[in-house]
Every structure is written in C-alpha cells, then in structure tokens.
Enzyme design. Structure first.
Site, PDB file in Angstrom:
ATOM      1  N   LEU A  34      32.252  12.534  -3.392  1.00  0.00           N
ATOM      2  CA  LEU A  34      32.991  11.343  -2.950  1.00  0.00           C
ATOM      3  C   LEU A  34      32.191  10.539  -1.946  1.00  0.00           C
ATOM      4  O   LEU A  34      32.389   9.336  -1.791  1.00  0.00           O
ATOM      5  CB  LEU A  34      34.320  11.762  -2.318  1.00  0.00           C
ATOM      6  CG  LEU A  34      35.308  12.465  -3.240  1.00  0.00           C
ATOM      7  CD1 LEU A  34      36.486  13.008  -2.455  1.00  0.00           C
ATOM      8  CD2 LEU A  34      35.802  11.486  -4.314  1.00  0.00           C
ATOM      9  N   GLY A  35      31.321  11.194  -1.253  1.00  0.00           N
ATOM     10  CA  GLY A  35      30.528  10.464  -0.260  1.00  0.00           C
ATOM     11  C   GLY A  35      29.609  11.410   0.474  1.00  0.00           C
ATOM     12  O   GLY A  35      29.772  12.630   0.419  1.00  0.00           O
ATOM     13  N   ARG A  36      28.638  10.811   1.127  1.00  0.00           N
ATOM     14  CA  ARG A  36      27.711  11.618   1.891  1.00  0.00           C
ATOM     15  C   ARG A  36      27.343  10.839   3.131  1.00  0.00           C
ATOM     16  O   ARG A  36      26.983   9.664   3.064  1.00  0.00           O
ATOM     17  CB  ARG A  36      26.463  11.879   1.046  1.00  0.00           C
ATOM     18  CG  ARG A  36      25.363  12.602   1.787  1.00  0.00           C
ATOM     19  CD  ARG A  36      24.190  12.819   0.870  1.00  0.00           C
ATOM     20  NE  ARG A  36      24.567  13.792  -0.140  1.00  0.00           N
ATOM     21  CZ  ARG A  36      23.907  14.936  -0.316  1.00  0.00           C
ATOM     22  NH1 ARG A  36      22.871  15.220   0.395  1.00  0.00           N
ATOM     23  NH2 ARG A  36      24.295  15.787  -1.238  1.00  0.00           N
ATOM     24  N   GLY A  37      27.475  11.469   4.281  1.00  0.00           N
ATOM     25  CA  GLY A  37      27.085  10.819   5.531  1.00  0.00           C
ATOM     26  C   GLY A  37      25.939  11.573   6.163  1.00  0.00           C
ATOM     27  O   GLY A  37      25.294  12.394   5.511  1.00  0.00           O
ATOM     28  N   LYS A  38      25.705  11.302   7.417  1.00  0.00           N
ATOM     29  CA  LYS A  38      24.597  11.919   8.137  1.00  0.00           C
ATOM     30  C   LYS A  38      24.796  13.431   8.283  1.00  0.00           C
ATOM     31  O   LYS A  38      23.858  14.216   8.199  1.00  0.00           O
ATOM     32  CB  LYS A  38      24.504  11.252   9.518  1.00  0.00           C
ATOM     33  CG  LYS A  38      23.507  11.857  10.472  1.00  0.00           C
ATOM     34  CD  LYS A  38      22.090  11.431  10.143  1.00  0.00           C
ATOM     35  CE  LYS A  38      21.088  12.123  11.046  1.00  0.00           C
ATOM     36  NZ  LYS A  38      20.233  13.062  10.357  1.00  0.00           N
ATOM     37  N   PHE A  39      26.040  13.836   8.532  1.00  0.00           N
ATOM     38  CA  PHE A  39      26.290  15.234   8.869  1.00  0.00           C
ATOM     39  C   PHE A  39      27.020  16.008   7.781  1.00  0.00           C
ATOM     40  O   PHE A  39      27.247  17.189   7.930  1.00  0.00           O
ATOM     41  CB  PHE A  39      27.153  15.323  10.142  1.00  0.00           C
ATOM     42  CG  PHE A  39      26.540  14.641  11.318  1.00  0.00           C
ATOM     43  CD1 PHE A  39      25.354  15.106  11.856  1.00  0.00           C
ATOM     44  CD2 PHE A  39      27.138  13.529  11.882  1.00  0.00           C
ATOM     45  CE1 PHE A  39      24.775  14.478  12.944  1.00  0.00           C
ATOM     46  CE2 PHE A  39      26.574  12.898  12.971  1.00  0.00           C
ATOM     47  CZ  PHE A  39      25.377  13.371  13.497  1.00  0.00           C
ATOM     48  N   VAL A  42      30.976  15.090   1.089  1.00  0.00           N
ATOM     49  CA  VAL A  42      32.405  15.173   0.757  1.00  0.00           C
ATOM     50  C   VAL A  42      32.549  15.217  -0.764  1.00  0.00           C
ATOM     51  O   VAL A  42      31.957  14.402  -1.474  1.00  0.00           O
ATOM     52  CB  VAL A  42      33.178  13.970   1.340  1.00  0.00           C
ATOM     53  CG1 VAL A  42      34.668  14.084   1.030  1.00  0.00           C
ATOM     54  CG2 VAL A  42      32.962  13.867   2.853  1.00  0.00           C
ATOM     55  N   LYS A  58      35.258  18.353   2.846  1.00  0.00           N
ATOM     56  CA  LYS A  58      34.146  17.850   3.654  1.00  0.00           C
ATOM     57  C   LYS A  58      33.339  19.047   4.155  1.00  0.00           C
ATOM     58  O   LYS A  58      33.841  19.864   4.934  1.00  0.00           O
ATOM     59  CB  LYS A  58      34.687  17.011   4.823  1.00  0.00           C
ATOM     60  CG  LYS A  58      33.591  16.449   5.727  1.00  0.00           C
ATOM     61  CD  LYS A  58      34.130  15.393   6.683  1.00  0.00           C
ATOM     62  CE  LYS A  58      33.023  14.863   7.590  1.00  0.00           C
ATOM     63  NZ  LYS A  58      33.422  13.705   8.396  1.00  0.00           N
ATOM     64  N   ASP A 147      33.185   5.126  15.678  1.00  0.00           N
ATOM     65  CA  ASP A 147      32.482   4.924  14.403  1.00  0.00           C
ATOM     66  C   ASP A 147      33.375   4.146  13.429  1.00  0.00           C
ATOM     67  O   ASP A 147      33.502   4.514  12.261  1.00  0.00           O
ATOM     68  CB  ASP A 147      32.075   6.278  13.825  1.00  0.00           C
ATOM     69  CG  ASP A 147      30.937   6.151  12.809  1.00  0.00           C
ATOM     70  OD1 ASP A 147      30.340   5.059  12.694  1.00  0.00           O
ATOM     71  OD2 ASP A 147      30.641   7.164  12.130  1.00  0.00           O
TER      72      ASP A 147
HETATM   73  P1  ADP Z   1      30.361  11.419   7.514  1.00  0.00           P
HETATM   74  O1  ADP Z   1      30.675  11.949   8.877  1.00  0.00           O
HETATM   75  O2  ADP Z   1      29.306  12.223   6.857  1.00  0.00           O
HETATM   76  O3  ADP Z   1      30.157   9.945   7.471  1.00  0.00           O
HETATM   77  P2  ADP Z   1      32.985  10.952   6.302  1.00  0.00           P
HETATM   78  O4  ADP Z   1      34.171  11.746   6.748  1.00  0.00           O
HETATM   79  O5  ADP Z   1      32.877   9.532   6.756  1.00  0.00           O
HETATM   80  O6  ADP Z   1      31.668  11.774   6.653  1.00  0.00           O
HETATM   81  O7  ADP Z   1      32.932  10.983   4.708  1.00  0.00           O
HETATM   82  C1  ADP Z   1      31.873  10.375   4.007  1.00  0.00           C
HETATM   83  C2  ADP Z   1      32.434   9.522   2.871  1.00  0.00           C
HETATM   84  O8  ADP Z   1      33.169  10.351   1.960  1.00  0.00           O
HETATM   85  C3  ADP Z   1      33.418   8.452   3.310  1.00  0.00           C
HETATM   86  O9  ADP Z   1      32.718   7.265   3.670  1.00  0.00           O
HETATM   87  C4  ADP Z   1      34.285   8.272   2.055  1.00  0.00           C
HETATM   88  O10 ADP Z   1      33.649   7.424   1.113  1.00  0.00           O
HETATM   89  C5  ADP Z   1      34.316   9.682   1.464  1.00  0.00           C
HETATM   90  N1  ADP Z   1      35.515  10.408   1.909  1.00  0.00           N
HETATM   91  C6  ADP Z   1      35.671  11.045   3.076  1.00  0.00           C
HETATM   92  N2  ADP Z   1      36.881  11.599   3.192  1.00  0.00           N
HETATM   93  C7  ADP Z   1      37.535  11.309   2.043  1.00  0.00           C
HETATM   94  C8  ADP Z   1      38.860  11.600   1.539  1.00  0.00           C
HETATM   95  N3  ADP Z   1      39.722  12.289   2.255  1.00  0.00           N
HETATM   96  N4  ADP Z   1      39.185  11.131   0.322  1.00  0.00           N
HETATM   97  C9  ADP Z   1      38.300  10.410  -0.403  1.00  0.00           C
HETATM   98  N5  ADP Z   1      37.052  10.085   0.005  1.00  0.00           N
HETATM   99  C10 ADP Z   1      36.662  10.532   1.217  1.00  0.00           C
HETATM  100 MG    MG Z   2      31.536   8.368   7.772  1.00  0.00          MG
END
Ligand code: ADP
Ligand code: MG
Length: 327
Positions: A34-39, A42, A58, A147
């Site tokens: 669903l996504g990938r951030g620095k840390f 997901v 996550k 953030d």
């Molecule tokens: P990071 O700290 O790595 O940025 P996030 O919590 O922001 O982590 O999650 C990264 C990405 O994953 C988000 O920008 C979003 O696109 C997706 N994501 C995070 N949580 C959810 C969720 N509960 N449902 C759907 N997508 C999610």
């Molecule tokens: Mg994020």
C-alpha cells in the site's frame, strides 16, 4: 514470539494489552503493497478465517524501534478519535514490529492530488475541516504531528464525500514544557519540493523550538497546495526553497488564485506566518469563516453523482493515469 519482541527489549511493557497472541502468518494472508515510507512498509492483509476483514499492516524494522514506540504511544490514543487512524493490534517480533491498522480502502490524498492536480474549494474545505479536528484532538492531548502532508491523509470511502483519517505518527512528539527542541527528520526526507515545504517550517529550518504552531504552518501550506496544486515556497533548488521559507516570502499569484475565495486566502495568511505564536490555532481555524460557511457534505454527494452519471473513471483508468504520472 510476542514475548520476545523488540518493543519489550526496550523495557516497554505498557502496551501488552494490544499485543497479538498468535503468529502473524497464522492469522493473516498478505496482499499488495500500500505504501512505503522512510521507516516502514505498509501492506494490505486479509484475515484467514474471515475474508471480509481487511487491514493495513505497517512493518517497522528493529533499527527504527524508537520511531515504532513513539508511534505506538500515539496510535493508542488515536483509537479515541474518528479522524485518526485506528490501531487494531500489534505484533511485537524480535526483528520488526507490525501495526495492524484499519484499512483505508481509497488510499491517500496524494493519489487524488496527482489525479486531479488540485481540488476545488468545497473538497478542500471538506478535507481541511476533518484534518483540523484531528489536529485539535492531538494538540489538546499535547501531541504535535510534525508530518502533515497529503500522503499521510487517508481516504476511508469513495472520494470526495469521504471521511479522512490522519496517519503516520512516526515523527510525532509529546510536548513537554509546551515545546520540543529537536532537529526534525533528516535531509534524506527531502523528496519533491512539495514535501519539503510541508515539513520545513521556519522554526525547523532555523533549529528553533517546535510547538503546536509547527503543525499549523503545515496546514497552511497544505491548504495552499490543495487549492492550487502548487507549493508556496518551491524554489528552483533546496537552498532557494529554504530561503523562501525562512523569509516567509508568501504570495498569491493571480494565475493560481483568480478563482479562489478571499476567505480561503485569509485563512492561509493566518497560518503561514513567520512567528509561530502569531499563527492561528486549530480551535481558531475551526471557527474561521472559510470553514463555517458552505458547502455542505451534500454538495460533495452531488459531485459523486455527476461523476457516476458520466460513467465515472474505471479502476484501470485511474491506475494507468496514476502510473503515467509517476513515471
Ligand atoms: P511512513 O512512516 O513510512 O511514511 P505511513 O504510515 O505514512 O508510513 O504509510 C506509508 C503509506 O502507506 C501511506 O502514505 C499510505 O499511502 C499507505 N498507508 C498507510 N496506512 C494505511 C492504511 N491504514 N490503509 C491504507 N493505506 C495506508
Ligand atoms: Mg508517511
């Protein structure tokens, strides 16, 4: 496994009640990213014994245990607010922590911005109001998010008449003495300039203490980005951008603002203010005329209907549009 976890190894036992008792693989099937951030990474996951139960998992690696612990503290509190993402359970494994979060089926707001360029005011108001309520709750509880950006605003239902939820408390901090002295993030956080200006407030750039007002600046920048699709301080390079932020060189070029209401501009001007103490608070914003007059949620529903009556966009169309914008 749960009794030998990485959070526990830090001496933290206070979240025992959230820890899962079985192994992750026994309970869930993993699905797409669903996504990938620095840390973190997901991924969507589906309960093995109930295919209707979908969550977002996550994963945070052990080397970021401090972030995980921090996030967990705030996620626990977030369970009490409708516009903050809800934590379902936690897997505390030796090498990683997995937060099982409620699943936002429509992804994040960045996806919509990339698709639509910018949002009309009624949609921007709809998002901003909910975001401000979430931030008001955090601030009342002495938490600063630090953030706020479109990627961290999740869409729970069909756009645009959706409930939003703020997520990602990885950088959030609990205030002691009403401020924190900390250099936020690192330069490797800096991606596109749009992200840069959301996170780099004047006090972040100048290493001044961070307060609730730091979030209020980001909300001002976010509103600017939502209604125009442009960042207010984007320079041609990092140095220019920092310079623009430090001197708070804010303008409202007519080509971007000719159709934007005075009320919207007024609120932005009350938030993007060099001196933190002079910025509007979340409470004050929620009373602002831009957010207390029309439109209502019904206007957004009728927008939904218009899209549907035109046949709408197919999922494939949305995906291919998105991919072509990303490449
Ligand atoms: P990071 O700290 O790595 O940025 P996030 O919590 O922001 O982590 O999650 C990264 C990405 O994953 C988000 O920008 C979003 O696109 C997706 N994501 C995070 N949580 C959810 C969720 N509960 N449902 C759907 N997508 C999610
Ligand atoms: Mg994020």
């Amino acid at each position: 496994l749960t009794s030998n976890g990485m959070l526990k190894s830090t001496g933290c036992n206070e979240f025992q009640h959230l820890y899962a008792t079985e192994t992750f693989d026994k309970v869930y099937n993993l699905s797409e990213n669903l996504g990938r951030g620095k840390f973190s990474t997901v991924k969507k996951c589906i309960k093995k014994d109930d295919q209707d139960k979908t969550y977002a998992a996550k994963f945070i690696k052990k080397r970021y245990v401090k972030h995980a612990l921090n996030e967990l503290r705030i996620l626990e509190l977030s369970r009490k607010h409708p516009y903050l993402i809800t934590l379902h359970e936690v897997y505390d494994l030796p090498l990683e922590v997995i937060f099982i979060l409620e699943y936002a089926q429509q992804g994040d707001l960045q996806f919509i911005l990339e698709l639509e360029g910018c949002l009309d005011e009624s949609k921007s108001i709809h998002v901003t109001k909910q975001l401000l309520e979430a931030i008001q709750f955090l601030h009342d509880n002495k938490i600063v998010h630090l953030d706020i950006k479109p990627q961290n605003i999740l869409l729970m239902e069909k756009w645009p008449s959706t409930k939003i939820k703020l997520c990602d408390f990885g950088l959030s901090r609990i205030l002691t003495n009403e401020c924190i002295h900390e250099i936020l993030g690192t330069t490797d956080f800096l991606g596109k300039h749009i992200h840069l200006t959301l996170k780099r407030t004047p006090e972040v750039v100048s290493y001044e203490p961070l307060t609730r007002a730091t979030d209020m600046w980001s909300i001002g920048v976010l509103i600017y980005v939502l209604v125009t699709g442009h960042t207010p301080f984007g320079g041609t390079n990092k140095h220019d951008t920092h310079n623009n932020i430090t001197h708070c060189v804010l303008d409202f070029p007519s080509e971007l603002f000719e159709n934007i209401s005075i009320n919207c501009i007024d609120l932005i001007q009350k938030l993007i203010v060099r001196i933190p103490k002079q910025r509007a608070s979340a409470d004050e914003c929620l009373q602002h005329v831009w957010l207390t007059t029309l439109p209502t949620i019904n206007d957004l529903h009728s927008y939904d209907e218009q899209i549907l009556s035109k046949g709408g966009l197919s999922e494939n169309q949305i995906e291919s549009d998105f991919e072509s914008q990303m490449t």
